[in-house]
Design an enzyme around this catalytic site. Structure first.
Site, PDB file in Angstrom:
ATOM      1  N   HIS A 122       0.791  -1.074  -0.234  1.00 38.76           N
ATOM      2  CA  HIS A 122       0.024   0.006   0.033  1.00 38.76           C
ATOM      3  C   HIS A 122       0.895   1.281  -0.072  1.00 38.76           C
ATOM      4  O   HIS A 122       0.658   2.178  -0.891  1.00 38.76           O
ATOM      5  CB  HIS A 122      -0.843   0.011   1.255  1.00 38.76           C
ATOM      6  CG  HIS A 122      -1.706   1.169   1.379  1.00 38.76           C
ATOM      7  ND1 HIS A 122      -2.058   1.635   2.663  1.00 38.76           N
ATOM      8  CD2 HIS A 122      -2.406   2.010   0.499  1.00 38.76           C
ATOM      9  CE1 HIS A 122      -2.905   2.651   2.514  1.00 38.76           C
ATOM     10  NE2 HIS A 122      -3.132   2.914   1.135  1.00 38.76           N
TER      11      HIS A 122
ATOM     12  N   GLU B 157       2.334   1.962  -3.494  1.00 37.72           N
ATOM     13  CA  GLU B 157       1.115   2.547  -4.263  1.00 37.72           C
ATOM     14  C   GLU B 157       1.198   3.736  -3.915  1.00 37.72           C
ATOM     15  O   GLU B 157       0.987   4.787  -5.164  1.00 37.72           O
ATOM     16  CB  GLU B 157      -0.346   1.788  -3.968  1.00 37.72           C
ATOM     17  CG  GLU B 157      -1.355   2.362  -4.565  1.00 37.72           C
ATOM     18  CD  GLU B 157      -2.733   2.722  -3.561  1.00 37.72           C
ATOM     19  OE1 GLU B 157      -2.984   3.618  -3.556  1.00 37.72           O
ATOM     20  OE2 GLU B 157      -2.917   1.653  -3.007  1.00 37.72           O
TER      21      GLU B 157
ATOM     22  N   GLU C 249       3.776  10.459   2.350  1.00 40.45           N
ATOM     23  CA  GLU C 249       2.883   9.189   2.345  1.00 40.45           C
ATOM     24  C   GLU C 249       2.759   8.547   3.448  1.00 40.45           C
ATOM     25  O   GLU C 249       1.700   8.084   3.876  1.00 40.45           O
ATOM     26  CB  GLU C 249       3.352   8.365   1.150  1.00 40.45           C
ATOM     27  CG  GLU C 249       3.123   9.166  -0.184  1.00 40.45           C
ATOM     28  CD  GLU C 249       1.855  10.058  -0.333  1.00 40.45           C
ATOM     29  OE1 GLU C 249       0.656   9.708  -0.050  1.00 40.45           O
ATOM     30  OE2 GLU C 249       1.958  11.205  -0.636  1.00 40.45           O
TER      31      GLU C 249
ATOM     32  N   GLU D 163      -4.761   7.795   7.317  1.00 41.93           N
ATOM     33  CA  GLU D 163      -5.786   7.014   6.591  1.00 41.93           C
ATOM     34  C   GLU D 163      -5.945   5.757   7.589  1.00 41.93           C
ATOM     35  O   GLU D 163      -7.192   5.351   7.622  1.00 41.93           O
ATOM     36  CB  GLU D 163      -5.276   6.317   5.373  1.00 41.93           C
ATOM     37  CG  GLU D 163      -6.107   5.592   4.717  1.00 41.93           C
ATOM     38  CD  GLU D 163      -5.392   5.007   3.416  1.00 41.93           C
ATOM     39  OE1 GLU D 163      -6.170   4.254   2.833  1.00 41.93           O
ATOM     40  OE2 GLU D 163      -4.349   5.207   3.233  1.00 41.93           O
TER      41      GLU D 163
END
Length: 1267
Positions: free
Chosen positions: A241, A244, A315, A322
């Protein structure tokens, strides 16, 4: 993406936490069984998506779908779909009623989901997702294209071990002489779709190309890397993830596409990561072919990312945010279900979002190593679907961009068939290079092309072993698992059975699926209609049977939800009903009914073959091949379905269906398959009348005992029901026409024109003699299909202080009752099944609406009009339905303290709107004061002729539609209060400088989370404010031509054209609707860039506008999620962005991008019937006097005409000063106090009502959008 607006709409509509699209059950026929939809994906209820197949599995079961569409809204607390003018119709197509349980994290319902397979009274979408029998809201349903799926094993050893599978020995025909011929037919292969082009580069990259003209001049390009969380080592949990994020957002070539009208996204799941770009075929200004640029961007993202430390850190912060955002109680429940269902393999340990402690540690080198291990061309597949005319040119472009990537000189041995599982290669049949099943369009392969890299994919995807559900004694079964948590409010239990996937590749396979669908549709209908009483033992009972490519298995799930006090009887009843169906089977009438409905729906799909969007086609292909199903186009699918339908017998349907139910119906018997897992999710405390809070106690042995009790209850066969062929007979209709004398009358008293037809839009406006206003549009976009919407002005706004909640509870009461005239609820529902009619009810602050989707085949349109007539004329109001409706809202209100987002939004709305209960959930005290008479009058008093507007869009003729209008709407009795607008108490924002402007909410939880909402006043869509000002009049007086975007070098003629366009916008009634929509896009972009990307304070932030049509007010809301440590900084940063548009001026590129976004949505949806219903809404409403046909005709030119100066005129109408802006911060954690519960209980009844929180194994396998 900025919010959830429809393109047309331009303006997102925000609603308070309860959401006003209360999705309850409704008149839904069984889900479609188009044979072509073998693996269609499904997010239930995406307007305008096609239906899904009965055996289709939803878009990657347990995907951690991490969608990366820029600025996409992910928190539904404030979401409300709408168009520029009004809300769009919910397009619950006939197959959209099911979602694969093992499909998506957010939605657990499956393809063979009995709960949604058949119709129920009226779907009530009024207030919140409170559905008694369903709490799942809609999602995208994907459509088929076609090709032959891979023939090799496709998912984790999905074939039975030797000696396990017992061959069914069913008599296929009564005549032995025909048996051989029938067996040969059923064993023959289904026909493949011939249009899908497949190929493979020398470096191993596989590609698929499918020409598709919807939408025109656009295409989808998806790069799928066959690596996901299942490939992570113990110290890499979440790294797939992370890659990504870093690869996608770090791509400079992707960023260059942002000004072209392209949009991009990405997601990660168990075993694949997908980067996708939706783009115009050519640049608007230069005409440059954009496919090369798109492919170049995908090449950089997937194979040449730059793992810069700065990007990794950005990120990392975003993913940690998230992770906290996703960690809702629903997500935690999903994780529990998945962990116990797959306890024997890595699926239970590799949730794509990852582990916080590991995410914090990785450096760029660690991330790069995972990328080097898995990101290579031979481990990827490229999909291109869209308006592509020249296949050979496209192939050349693919070779030019990707041909040299990771190409190595050494040639490994040719792969064996097992080198590419369907889950590994996903879509590619084996060619001479290790692929097989080539079709007429497969690109020839040579030995030279076989020179692929030495790296190869897993032979099986996902690479896990399953313990199948096999016959055995209870002593060998895993004990029921219990997950108990303080944030759970209701009881739910899931009983799982796990078996290998059966590929659908022959006519016999398709026949099996058809029989299962019929069988489970009957079960759903029976359970959810038999127990309609004031105090049913369960909240919902659902049986789901669906394939999961992501998990590599087929899972059957019985899910029972109930109030904690009723949990034992709920389980007993569910088991009893499953036994009844297994023992006695479906009746002959049920077989005929559901078979007919499925064939009709398949026929309807076949007729719409040329209206399938590229993204739907693409998703369908990916999922079908993942499951190993043969993919056909819709026509082939329908023909195949018709061919097998004639061979189906009642005995076989019951035999096939009985095997699905064995693990429940024969629970405890040595011959029955053992459940793969039984998982109960329960609260820690419950409310007991007269006692108060008490510990909720439950044990595994008690669960087993409840199931055994259900096994011992007596059962009887199901009686046949008489289903009406019509609700209004010909003789009754003739009598009504004589009595009421229906006719069209002039639209206005002074004009003699009976109808106004606009040739450009195709819209016809007329008015009936009873005062009902009619808008209709003939459209062939959806062949032989149509939609209709009744809008009744008033809604919750007309509730007075003595009847708070009356409208919303009244609409739910009507839905719960489901009766009209002398017809029972069951008869009405079955009437809708037979005629393929979907019907839903909704109440909002401004209006009540009824929406219908129907087919024009077999009198479907007449059936929809008959049902509407009966509701208006002969609604039946039942006391027990009222009790259930009130109980649902009592339960919902009491569940607010269990949700951080809802409790935070609730507190903000009460503060901003001065405690006005019409905009939040009705309190227990208000609900207790309601009576059946009160709620009936609150609803029916709004059904006044002049107050009703009906819009219809579909593939009908003028004669057909006007006949239905006159016969069934014209014969509605004249309104007793015609011409009088419903009056309502004024809406007031709380006086300025209130001590409630900045508030906090604390929620006790085992895990930390935080969210916040920032809101303030705005005008409505037409420029009216809550103070009574008409801003539109002042806008028209402002001179044009002073915008800074004009340049001296422009020719005078060009300036004149621009000024004329600007004058047109300034003088247009839709000025604020247009400019506010563009402003929302710009603010969303800035929030993402600043608060998320630059400051790293959040993963999810969005700006939304709620602009009313009838009420003279609106508001804006910024929603942001964060951590408790950062949430205050995030709120401050959001406020700075909101207030900074004057100090940091809007650039022309920002406006251009906003225009492209909204116009692109408009273009994508303009062929949708449901979208046109949104455009037509309020076209003749006297309370929305500024809306006229020009608001639809001029939409595109108005967007194009908007200037930066216009945007500032709109921006200056938002109240963003300290005295007008409200905020509320919600923090959850172990240290939080009891503030939420205390605030809700002030002045209210002491009785508690447990709420309903939708659960399912879905959220745990989906990451959120990257952007």
């Amino acid at each position: 993406m900025a919010a959830s607006t429809s393109v047309v709409a331009g303006l997102p509509q925000i609603r308070p936490s309860r959401g006003d699209r209360f999705s309850a059950s409704g008149l839904h026929p069984p889900p479609s069984l188009s044979a072509s939809r073998l693996a269609a994906s499904a997010s239930l209820a995406r307007p305008n998506s096609l239906r899904q197949s009965i055996y289709a599995s939803k878009r990657w079961p347990f995907d951690v779908v991490h969608r990366c569409s820029t600025y996409q809204r992910k928190n539904d607390t404030w979401r409300r779909r709408s168009s520029v003018f009004s809300r769009r119709v919910t397009d619950l197509r006939f197959t959209q009623l099911h979602n694969c349980i093992s499909c998506s994290l957010s939605q657990r319902k499956g393809r063979l989901n009995s709960q949604r397979s058949i119709p129920r009274a009226f779907t009530d979408k009024s207030a919140f997702h409170l559905s008694k029998l369903s709490s799942n809201s809609a999602s995208h349903v994907r459509v088929p294209c076609a090709t032959v799926g891979p023939e090799e094993p496709h998912a984790a050893s999905t074939t039975w071990p030797d000696g396990i599978l017992e061959k069914q020995d069913l008599d296929l025909l009564n005549f032995e002489s025909e048996r051989t011929e029938l067996e040969a037919f059923l064993g023959s292969k289904l026909p493949p779709h011939p249009k899908l082009y497949r190929g493979q580069l020398k470096n191993g990259l596989r590609y698929l190309i499918l020409p598709n003209k919807v939408p025109l001049n656009r295409f989808e390009a998806h790069m799928e890397v066959h690596a996901g969380s299942i490939d992570e080592e113990d110290d890499e949990q979440g790294i797939a993830h992370m890659i990504e994020h870093v690869a996608f957002l770090g791509s400079k070539k992707r960023e260059k596409l942002l000004g072209t009208g392209a949009r991009s996204n990405a997601y990660t799941d168990f075993h694949h990561t997908v980067f996708h770009i939706h783009s115009p075929t050519s640049a608007k200004d230069s005409g440059e072919d954009l496919l090369l640029s798109v492919l170049d961007a995908l090449n950089e993202i997937a194979f040449h990312p730059k793992f810069l430390s700065s990007r990794v850190e950005k990120e990392r912060r975003a993913i940690l945010s998230e992770l906290q955002m996703m960690n809702t109680i629903e997500y935690r429940v999903d994780c529990q279900l998945l962990q116990h269902l797959h306890s024997e393999n890595k699926l239970s340990q590799r949730f794509p979002i990852g582990l916080e402690e590991q995410i914090k540690k990785w450096d760029a080198d660690k991330i790069r190593k995972f990328h080097e291990r898995w990101y290579f061309p031979a481990n990827a597949t490229l999909y291109i679907v869209g308006d592509i005319d020249n296949i050979s040119k496209t192939v050349s472009q693919i070779e030019a961009v990707f041909g040299q990537t990771a190409l190595e000189s050494e040639t490994p041995p040719a792969p064996t068939p097992s080198a590419f599982g369907a889950m590994a290669s996903f879509l590619v049949p084996k060619l001479p290079v290790g692929l097989s099943g080539s079709s007429s369009h497969d690109k020839p392969s040579t030995l030279e092309q076989a020179k692929v890299t030495k790296k190869e994919r897993h032979s099986i995807r996902p690479p896990v072993e399953h313990n199948w559900s096999l016959p055995g004694n209870l002593t060998d079964m895993k004990a029921p698992q219990i997950f108990q948590h303080e944030l759970l409010q209701n009881f739910s239990i899931n009983m799982f059975c796990k078996i290998p996937v059966s590929k659908v590749q022959t006519y016999g396979d398709l026949r099996n699926v058809l029989m299962k669908r019929i069988f489970l549709s009957a079960l759903h209908f029976r359970i959810n209609t038999r127990y309609k009483s004031s105090n049913p033992p369960f909240t919902s009972v659902e049986l789901d049977h669906s394939d999961s490519g992501r998990e590599g298995c087929t899972v059957t799930t019985l899910t029972v939800t109930a109030e904690p006090k009723n949990w034992q009887s709920a389980i007993t009843v569910a088991v009893q009903e499953v036994r009844r169906l297994k023992e006695f089977g479906v009746t002959k009438g049920e077989l005929t009914r559901y078979m007919d409905a499925l064939l009709k729906d398949s026929e309807q799909l076949a007729a719409m073959i040329d209206n399938v969007s590229s993204v739907d086609n693409l998703d369908f292909i990916m999922e079908s091949d993942a499951l190993g199903h043969t993919v056909m186009d819709q026509r082939q699918g329908h023909e195949s379905l018709v061919a097998v339908a004639g061979t189906v017998t009642l005995e076989e349907v019951n035999a096939v269906g009985a095997k699905v139910l064995e693990y429940i119906a024969d629970f405890g018997k040595p011959t029955a398959p053992k459940p793969a897992a039984i998982v109960a999710c329960v609260p820690k405390k419950v409310h007991i009348d007269g006692v108060g809070e008490a510990e909720f106690r439950i044990s595994p042995s008690e669960i087993i005992d409840a199931m055994k009790t259900g096994m011992e209850q007596p059962i009887e066969p199901e009686p046949e029901l008489e289903v009406p062929k019509e609700l209004i007979s010909s003789s009754q209709l003739q009598e009504l026409k004589v009595q009421r004398k229906p006719s069209f009358v002039p639209l206005t008293p002074l004009a003699g024109i009976l109808k106004i037809h606009d040739k450009e839009t195709g819209i016809t406006q007329c008015r009936l003699s009873n005062g009902i206003r009619i808008n209709y549009k003939i459209s062939q976009s959806e062949s032989r299909g149509g939609v209709m919407r009744l809008i009744v002005g008033g809604g919750r706004a007309v509730e007075n202080s003595d009847s708070r909640g009356a409208v919303i509870v009244g609409v739910r009461t009507l839905s719960e009752g489901g009766r009209v005239g002398n017809f029972s609820r069951e008869q009405v529902e079955l009437f809708c099944v037979n005629h393929l009619i979907n019907c839903s009810l909704e109440s909002t602050e401004e209006f009540i609406s009824m929406e219908f989707r129907f087919t024009l085949r077999d009198n479907g349109m007449q059936g929809a009009f008959q049902l509407l007539h009966m509701v208006l004329e002969h609604s039946v109001w039942l006391e027990d339905a009222f009790d259930r409706a009130r109980q649902l809202y009592l339960s919902y209100y009491r569940s607010i303290p269990k949700s951080l987002e809802r409790s935070t939004a609730h507190k903000l709305m009460l503060a901003m709107l001065n405690g006005d209960e019409r905009f939040v959930e009705p309190t227990p005290m208000s609900l207790q004061n309601l009576t059946l008479e009160t709620v009936r009058d609150a609803v029916m008093d709004q059904f006044v002729g002049d107050n009703m507007e009906v819009s219809i869009v579909g593939d009908f003729s003028e004669e057909e539609i006007e006949s239905c209008i006159l016969n069934y709407l014209g014969t509605v009795r004249s309104a007793r209060e015609s011409g009088r607008e419903k009056q309502f108490e004024p809406v007031l924002f709380r006086p300025s400088t209130s001590d409630l402007q900045s508030q906090q909410v604390f929620l006790k939880d085992t895990d930390e989370r935080a969210c916040a909402y920032i809101a303030g006043p705005a005008p409505n869509r037409w420029g009216f404010t809550v103070e009574g000002k008409d801003l539109f009049k002042s806008i028209t007086e402002i001179s044009v031509g002073s915008d800074a975007q004009s340049h001296p070098e422009e020719e005078s003629a060009d300036k004149d054209v621009a000024n004329n366009m600007q004058r047109k916008l300034r003088s247009h009634r839709l000025f604020f609707g247009i400019t506010m929509g563009l402003l929302a896009e710009i603010i969303n972009s800035r929030l993402f860039t600043t608060v998320r990307d630059s400051l790293g304070l959040t993963y999810d932030v969005s700006f939304e506008l709620n602009l009313f049509d009838r009420l003279e007010l609106g508001w804006y809301v910024i929603s942001v999620t964060s951590t408790p440590a950062k949430v205050h900084k995030a709120v401050d940063a959001c406020k700075n962005v909101l207030r900074g548009l004057h100090s940091n001026k809007i650039a022309q590129r920002e406006l251009d991008r906003a225009k492209r976004t909204l116009l692109m949505r408009h273009e994508a949806e303009i062929k949708s019937n449901a979208y046109w219903l949104g455009l037509l809404a309020h076209l003749q409403a006297s309370s929305v006097s500024r809306k006229d046909i020009s608001c639809i005709k001029d939409l595109t030119s108005l967007y194009e005409a908007a200037t930066i100066e216009d945007i500032y005129l709109a921006y200056d109408q938002l109240k963003i000063d300290d005295s007008s802006l409200y905020s509320c911060i919600g923090i959850a954690g172990a240290q939080a106090g009891e503030e939420i519960i205390a605030s809700l209980e002030e002045g209210e009844s002491q009785e508690e009502y447990p709420g309903v929180i939708p659960m399912g194994r879905g959220l745990s396998t989906m990451t959120r959008p990257t952007t």
